[in-house]
Motif scaffolding. Sequence first.
Motif, PDB file in Angstrom:
ATOM      1  N   GLN A  14       0.827  -1.202   0.000  1.00 14.03           N
ATOM      2  CA  GLN A  14       0.000   0.000   0.000  1.00 14.03           C
ATOM      3  C   GLN A  14       0.869   1.263   0.000  1.00 14.03           C
ATOM      4  O   GLN A  14       0.596   2.217  -0.736  1.00 14.03           O
ATOM      5  CB  GLN A  14      -0.939  -0.002   1.212  1.00 14.03           C
ATOM      6  CG  GLN A  14      -2.034  -1.042   1.137  1.00 14.03           C
ATOM      7  CD  GLN A  14      -2.868  -1.112   2.405  1.00 14.03           C
ATOM      8  OE1 GLN A  14      -2.499  -0.561   3.435  1.00 14.03           O
ATOM      9  NE2 GLN A  14      -4.002  -1.794   2.325  1.00 14.03           N
ATOM     10  N   GLU A  15       1.920   1.263   0.808  1.00 14.78           N
ATOM     11  CA  GLU A  15       2.819   2.416   0.869  1.00 14.78           C
ATOM     12  C   GLU A  15       3.536   2.630  -0.457  1.00 14.78           C
ATOM     13  O   GLU A  15       3.655   3.767  -0.934  1.00 14.78           O
ATOM     14  CB  GLU A  15       3.839   2.229   1.995  1.00 14.78           C
ATOM     15  CG  GLU A  15       3.252   2.324   3.382  1.00 14.78           C
ATOM     16  CD  GLU A  15       4.279   1.987   4.452  1.00 14.78           C
ATOM     17  OE1 GLU A  15       5.490   1.973   4.145  1.00 14.78           O
ATOM     18  OE2 GLU A  15       3.863   1.741   5.595  1.00 14.78           O
ATOM     19  N   ASP A  16       4.019   1.527  -1.048  1.00 14.56           N
ATOM     20  CA  ASP A  16       4.713   1.641  -2.327  1.00 14.56           C
ATOM     21  C   ASP A  16       3.788   2.185  -3.414  1.00 14.56           C
ATOM     22  O   ASP A  16       4.181   3.044  -4.205  1.00 14.56           O
ATOM     23  CB  ASP A  16       5.268   0.282  -2.756  1.00 14.56           C
ATOM     24  CG  ASP A  16       6.419  -0.178  -1.875  1.00 14.56           C
ATOM     25  OD1 ASP A  16       6.996   0.670  -1.166  1.00 14.56           O
ATOM     26  OD2 ASP A  16       6.737  -1.389  -1.925  1.00 14.56           O
ATOM     27  N   ALA A  17       2.565   1.686  -3.457  1.00 13.60           N
ATOM     28  CA  ALA A  17       1.603   2.147  -4.455  1.00 13.60           C
ATOM     29  C   ALA A  17       1.285   3.631  -4.259  1.00 13.60           C
ATOM     30  O   ALA A  17       1.187   4.389  -5.235  1.00 13.60           O
ATOM     31  CB  ALA A  17       0.331   1.318  -4.375  1.00 13.60           C
ATOM     32  N   LEU A  18       1.126   4.056  -3.016  1.00 16.85           N
ATOM     33  CA  LEU A  18       0.827   5.455  -2.737  1.00 16.85           C
ATOM     34  C   LEU A  18       2.007   6.353  -3.113  1.00 16.85           C
ATOM     35  O   LEU A  18       1.808   7.446  -3.678  1.00 16.85           O
ATOM     36  CB  LEU A  18       0.465   5.623  -1.260  1.00 16.85           C
ATOM     37  CG  LEU A  18      -0.152   6.952  -0.853  1.00 16.85           C
ATOM     38  CD1 LEU A  18      -1.415   7.231  -1.669  1.00 16.85           C
ATOM     39  CD2 LEU A  18      -0.472   6.970   0.622  1.00 16.85           C
ATOM     40  N   LYS A  19       3.227   5.906  -2.853  1.00 15.52           N
ATOM     41  CA  LYS A  19       4.408   6.681  -3.227  1.00 15.52           C
ATOM     42  C   LYS A  19       4.490   6.848  -4.747  1.00 15.52           C
ATOM     43  O   LYS A  19       4.774   7.936  -5.250  1.00 15.52           O
ATOM     44  CB  LYS A  19       5.682   5.999  -2.728  1.00 15.52           C
ATOM     45  CG  LYS A  19       5.933   6.150  -1.258  1.00 15.52           C
ATOM     46  CD  LYS A  19       7.213   5.440  -0.860  1.00 15.52           C
ATOM     47  CE  LYS A  19       7.413   5.465   0.639  1.00 15.52           C
ATOM     48  NZ  LYS A  19       8.623   4.708   1.050  1.00 15.52           N
ATOM     49  N   ILE A  20       4.228   5.768  -5.469  1.00 15.95           N
ATOM     50  CA  ILE A  20       4.273   5.831  -6.930  1.00 15.95           C
ATOM     51  C   ILE A  20       3.176   6.744  -7.450  1.00 15.95           C
ATOM     52  O   ILE A  20       3.397   7.562  -8.350  1.00 15.95           O
ATOM     53  CB  ILE A  20       4.165   4.418  -7.536  1.00 15.95           C
ATOM     54  CG1 ILE A  20       5.393   3.594  -7.164  1.00 15.95           C
ATOM     55  CG2 ILE A  20       4.024   4.482  -9.045  1.00 15.95           C
ATOM     56  CD1 ILE A  20       5.292   2.125  -7.495  1.00 15.95           C
ATOM     57  N   ALA A  21       1.974   6.630  -6.878  1.00 19.88           N
ATOM     58  CA  ALA A  21       0.852   7.468  -7.310  1.00 19.88           C
ATOM     59  C   ALA A  21       1.137   8.941  -7.036  1.00 19.88           C
ATOM     60  O   ALA A  21       0.819   9.807  -7.854  1.00 19.88           O
ATOM     61  CB  ALA A  21      -0.432   7.031  -6.620  1.00 19.88           C
ATOM     62  N   ARG A  22       1.708   9.252  -5.901  1.00 15.59           N
ATOM     63  CA  ARG A  22       2.038  10.648  -5.574  1.00 15.59           C
ATOM     64  C   ARG A  22       3.173  11.157  -6.463  1.00 15.59           C
ATOM     65  O   ARG A  22       3.228  12.334  -6.786  1.00 15.59           O
ATOM     66  CB  ARG A  22       2.417  10.771  -4.112  1.00 15.59           C
ATOM     67  CG  ARG A  22       1.224  10.690  -3.198  1.00 15.59           C
ATOM     68  CD  ARG A  22       1.607  10.908  -1.765  1.00 15.59           C
ATOM     69  NE  ARG A  22       0.448  10.768  -0.888  1.00 15.59           N
ATOM     70  CZ  ARG A  22       0.517  10.506   0.396  1.00 15.59           C
ATOM     71  NH1 ARG A  22       1.699  10.324   0.969  1.00 15.59           N
ATOM     72  NH2 ARG A  22      -0.576  10.399   1.114  1.00 15.59           N
ATOM     73  N   GLY A  23       4.069  10.256  -6.841  1.00 15.27           N
ATOM     74  CA  GLY A  23       5.179  10.662  -7.703  1.00 15.27           C
ATOM     75  C   GLY A  23       4.728  11.019  -9.109  1.00 15.27           C
ATOM     76  O   GLY A  23       5.345  11.833  -9.785  1.00 15.27           O
ATOM     77  N   THR A  24       3.647  10.419  -9.560  1.00 14.73           N
ATOM     78  CA  THR A  24       3.134  10.695 -10.908  1.00 14.73           C
ATOM     79  C   THR A  24       1.913  11.617 -10.875  1.00 14.73           C
ATOM     80  O   THR A  24       1.232  11.766 -11.890  1.00 14.73           O
ATOM     81  CB  THR A  24       2.751   9.377 -11.613  1.00 14.73           C
ATOM     82  OG1 THR A  24       1.757   8.711 -10.842  1.00 14.73           O
ATOM     83  CG2 THR A  24       3.952   8.480 -11.787  1.00 14.73           C
TER      84      THR A  24
END
Length: 110
Positions: A14-24
């Motif tokens: 969940q954290e990894d997905a949120l980081k990627i989503a915030r990065g894009t």
Amino acid sequence: MTKNSYQKPSPQTQEDALKIARGTQRPAQTKEQTRLIAQGIQKGIDLYKKQQKEKARDLSRKLKKVSTQKQQSIESDDTEIQQSIVYRQHWLPWLLLLLTWLAAGIYFLV
């Protein structure tokens, strides 16, 4: 009994997905859109992990199958080798030896 095919994703995923989503994330993007993108990324990560686990299981099954077949072939080869060893000599060396002794005997007599 029905099998529950959905498992709750790990917090790390969940954290990894949120980081990627915030990065894009785009400047005009809402939090709801970012959350939906994070969920899609999370599903993609889960699917990838599931595929990798399946590949690992298949590979371990194949390795186990090959190792058992190899073990069986080694055992069967040992018994075949012990039963199939037959010593046979060709007649040509014995003929040449006899001719050599005859020639040496005739040479010394004459």
